[in-house]
Enzyme design. Structure first.
Site, PDB file in Angstrom:
ATOM      1  N   SER A  28      22.547  57.118  10.070  1.00 12.58           N
ATOM      2  CA  SER A  28      21.708  58.270   9.796  1.00 12.58           C
ATOM      3  C   SER A  28      20.264  57.909  10.142  1.00 12.58           C
ATOM      4  CB  SER A  28      21.854  58.679   8.325  1.00 12.58           C
ATOM      5  OG  SER A  28      21.125  59.852   8.075  1.00 12.58           O
ATOM      6  N   TYR A  40      16.278  67.515  15.136  1.00 12.80           N
ATOM      7  CA  TYR A  40      16.715  66.140  14.856  1.00 12.80           C
ATOM      8  C   TYR A  40      17.000  65.972  13.367  1.00 12.80           C
ATOM      9  CZ  TYR A  40      16.643  61.041  14.566  1.00 12.80           C
ATOM     10  OH  TYR A  40      16.963  59.726  14.321  1.00 12.80           O
ATOM     11  N   LYS A  83      20.573  64.912  11.424  1.00 14.46           N
ATOM     12  CA  LYS A  83      20.688  63.727  10.583  1.00 14.46           C
ATOM     13  C   LYS A  83      20.964  64.084   9.115  1.00 14.46           C
ATOM     14  CE  LYS A  83      20.455  60.632  13.674  1.00 14.46           C
ATOM     15  NZ  LYS A  83      21.632  59.768  13.929  1.00 14.46           N
TER      16      LYS A  83
END
Length: 210
Positions: free
Chosen positions: A143, A170, A174
């Protein structure tokens, strides 16, 4: 990992054409592990892992490459099916590959690039090869502290209505990998880890997938 003996362990890691993937593979083979490295660009990966292969030979480990483009579910399924046909089990799978802060775009299958590559590609891969993970095996999902940039928006995962921001996308990808871990089979452990992410003035993101 000082003193660790991994000679009986078979480990898969995605994203071995640069960065963390290469260094992780190098460390694993240096302790005798049998490592399967996956990458989209095999030519680039072969050049990047030259020292990995040397270290594997010197320390009783092994290293092989398989082709995997996480932005194409056809490629993901082809990679998984090849591994299933071979039938060799894994002690650990490390879902490392990904992209960060890319310009707006879509995967081959129409998903927003970062969400499709960082989360969905790995999700399909591991679901498909889950039976190859040995009992007591481990699934490690890489992660990022970048998950703090954004929560997941399940109403608009592909930015069809939301203005696109690279780091928001992004962060969504994640957060998804952190909040809903990859699938695991009975007797298999599941973990997510996050390398530290620094954002500074003048920072230039890495546009390419590993």
């Amino acid at each position: 990992m000082s003193g660790a003996d991994l000679r009986s362990k078979r480990i898969m890691i995605t994203g071995v054409s640069a960065g963390l993937g290469v260094e992780t593979a190098r460390s694993l083979v240096a302790h005798g592990a049998q490592v399967v490295g996956a990458a989209r660009d095999l030519t680039k990966a072969k050049a990047a892992t030259e020292q990995v292969r040397k270290d594997a030979t010197a320390n009783g480990g092994s290293f092989e490459l398989v082709e995997l483009d996480l932005a194409s579910l056809k490629s993901v399924r082809a990679c998984a099916d090849a591994l299933l046909t071979k039938g060799d089990s894994f002690d650990v799978i490390i879902a490392n590959a990904g992209v960060m802060a890319t310009p707006f775009g879509h995967t081959t299958d129409g998903f927003e690039t970062q969400f499709g590559t960082n989360h969905l590609g790995h999700f399909v891969l591991v679901n498909r090869i889950a039976r190859l993970i040995r009992k007591g095996g481990r699934l490690i999902n890489l992660s990022s502290s970048g998950h703090r940039f954004s929560n997941v928006d399940l109403e608009d995962p592909n930015f069809a209505r939301t203005p696109y921001e690279p780091f928001v996308a992004y962060g969504r990808s994640k957060t998804q990998t952190s909040s809903s871990p990859l699938p695991s089979t009975k007797g298999t452990g599941n973990a997510a880890c996050a390398p530290r992410l620094y954002i500074r003035e003048g920072y230039e993101p890495n546009w390419g997938a590993t």
